[in-house]
Design a protein around this motif. Structure first.
Motif, PDB file in Angstrom:
ATOM      1  N   ILE A   1      35.852  49.207  40.434  1.00 58.77           N
ATOM      2  CA  ILE A   1      36.805  50.304  40.620  1.00 58.77           C
ATOM      3  C   ILE A   1      35.982  51.569  40.841  1.00 58.77           C
ATOM      4  CG2 ILE A   1      38.656  51.663  39.596  1.00 58.77           C
ATOM      5  CD1 ILE A   1      39.247  49.214  37.789  1.00 58.77           C
TER       6      ILE A   1
ATOM      7  N   PHE B   1      40.386  46.730  45.368  1.00 57.34           N
ATOM      8  CA  PHE B   1      39.127  47.423  45.117  1.00 57.34           C
ATOM      9  C   PHE B   1      38.007  46.683  45.848  1.00 57.34           C
ATOM     10  CE2 PHE B   1      41.733  47.879  41.212  1.00 57.34           C
ATOM     11  CZ  PHE B   1      41.974  49.245  41.293  1.00 57.34           C
TER      12      PHE B   1
ATOM     13  N   VAL C   1      33.675  49.259  36.441  1.00 52.96           N
ATOM     14  CA  VAL C   1      34.176  50.547  36.900  1.00 52.96           C
ATOM     15  C   VAL C   1      32.951  51.402  37.214  1.00 52.96           C
ATOM     16  CG1 VAL C   1      34.390  51.570  34.579  1.00 52.96           C
ATOM     17  CG2 VAL C   1      35.771  52.457  36.477  1.00 52.96           C
TER      18      VAL C   1
ATOM     19  N   PRO D   1      45.200  57.681  39.938  1.00 50.93           N
ATOM     20  CA  PRO D   1      45.557  56.570  39.048  1.00 50.93           C
ATOM     21  C   PRO D   1      47.057  56.272  39.013  1.00 50.93           C
ATOM     22  CG  PRO D   1      43.806  57.830  38.047  1.00 50.93           C
ATOM     23  CD  PRO D   1      44.232  58.589  39.292  1.00 50.93           C
TER      24      PRO D   1
ATOM     25  N   ILE E   1      47.989  54.222  41.960  1.00 47.03           N
ATOM     26  CA  ILE E   1      47.533  52.836  41.840  1.00 47.03           C
ATOM     27  C   ILE E   1      48.526  52.048  40.990  1.00 47.03           C
ATOM     28  CG2 ILE E   1      45.730  51.323  40.915  1.00 47.03           C
ATOM     29  CD1 ILE E   1      43.739  53.612  41.661  1.00 47.03           C
ATOM     30  N   GLU E   2      48.960  52.634  39.897  1.00 44.09           N
ATOM     31  CA  GLU E   2      49.921  51.945  39.039  1.00 44.09           C
ATOM     32  C   GLU E   2      51.235  51.692  39.777  1.00 44.09           C
ATOM     33  OE1 GLU E   2      49.757  54.356  35.485  1.00 44.09           O
ATOM     34  OE2 GLU E   2      47.640  53.802  35.240  1.00 44.09           O
TER      35      GLU E   2
ATOM     36  N   HIS F   1      42.502  42.161  41.131  1.00 44.80           N
ATOM     37  CA  HIS F   1      42.495  43.612  41.234  1.00 44.80           C
ATOM     38  C   HIS F   1      43.445  44.237  40.207  1.00 44.80           C
ATOM     39  CE1 HIS F   1      39.993  43.376  44.832  1.00 44.80           C
ATOM     40  NE2 HIS F   1      40.654  42.242  45.013  1.00 44.80           N
TER      41      HIS F   1
ATOM     42  N   TRP G   1      42.221  46.727  37.010  1.00 44.29           N
ATOM     43  CA  TRP G   1      42.856  47.986  36.605  1.00 44.29           C
ATOM     44  C   TRP G   1      43.287  47.925  35.139  1.00 44.29           C
ATOM     45  CZ3 TRP G   1      42.381  52.538  38.520  1.00 44.29           C
ATOM     46  CH2 TRP G   1      43.204  53.567  38.082  1.00 44.29           C
TER      47      TRP G   1
ATOM     48  N   TRP H   1      40.278  48.347  32.965  1.00 47.01           N
ATOM     49  CA  TRP H   1      39.844  49.737  32.935  1.00 47.01           C
ATOM     50  C   TRP H   1      40.744  50.585  32.038  1.00 47.01           C
ATOM     51  CZ3 TRP H   1      42.303  54.268  34.483  1.00 47.01           C
ATOM     52  CH2 TRP H   1      41.529  55.412  34.296  1.00 47.01           C
ATOM     53  N   LYS H   2      42.055  50.361  32.128  1.00 47.97           N
ATOM     54  CA  LYS H   2      42.989  51.112  31.286  1.00 47.97           C
ATOM     55  C   LYS H   2      42.698  50.863  29.806  1.00 47.97           C
ATOM     56  CE  LYS H   2      46.328  53.079  32.449  1.00 47.97           C
ATOM     57  NZ  LYS H   2      46.657  54.472  32.662  1.00 47.97           N
TER      58      LYS H   2
END
Length: 179
Positions: free
Chosen positions: A48, A73, A124, A149, A152-153, A166, A170, A173-174
């Motif tokens: 990411i 990504f 990331v 962000p 992306i969500e 992918h 995410w 990363w969250k």
């Protein structure tokens, strides 16, 4: 209890991309499964890439698995003998022309609980800089979108991000950013 592989028969072998095996597996004493299939694909890395302004560089391209154009990504195979971080950096540079100041590993996970299939390595890049033009190769055509962000969500929820790896990246990363 660990299952015991009693025999293995290769049904299809096209290194380094795919191998299909039929195994005879003892899952507990006296209980044998004669046709337990294993599928092996190349391991992969997903990264990411955050830009200096806080947006994330995403790639829009056709993927043959979902049979449509999707957002994702930078990602690709970990070549034989290559470590996952090196693969992530290589894919980032090839696919976007970006170089990361650093990479943070979010985790490595087996793709399928019983067949293994492959292992995904998730990263990331908190700060990326453009150092060259992208050079993804002749089989891939990309369009680029730098998204916030929240965008992306929304793309995940709408199905625009059509490959689970992918979505998983995410989510990892969250979780990592909230820790």
């Amino acid at each position: 209890m660990t299952w015991k592989t009693l025999s293995t028969k290769s049904l299809l072998n096209r290194p380094p991309f795919v191998e299909v095996q039929q195994e005879q597996v003892e899952i507990k004493p006296g209980h044998v499964v004669d046709d337990f299939y294993q599928i092996r694909l190349m391991d992969f890395a997903v990264v990411i890439p955050f830009l200096e302004d806080g947006r994330v560089e995403m790639i829009r391209q056709y993927k043959h698995g979902p049979a449509r154009e999707v957002l994702g990504f930078p990602a690709g195979h970990v070549d034989p003998g290559e470590n996952p971080e090196t693969a992530a950096r290589r894919e980032l540079l090839e696919e976007t022309g970006l170089k990361a100041d650093s990479l943070v590993q979010l985790g490595s996970f087996v793709d399928h609980g019983n067949q293994r299939v492959c292992q995904g390595h998730y990263f990331v890049a908190p700060l990326c800089h453009r150092v060259t033009e992208p050079n993804p190769g002749d089989l891939e055509e990309f369009a680029y979108e730098a998204l916030l962000p929240s965008q992306i969500e929304a793309a995940i929820l709408s199905g625009e991000v059509g490959v689970m790896h992918h979505v998983a990246a995410w989510g990892l990363w969250k979780l990592h950013s909230q820790a």
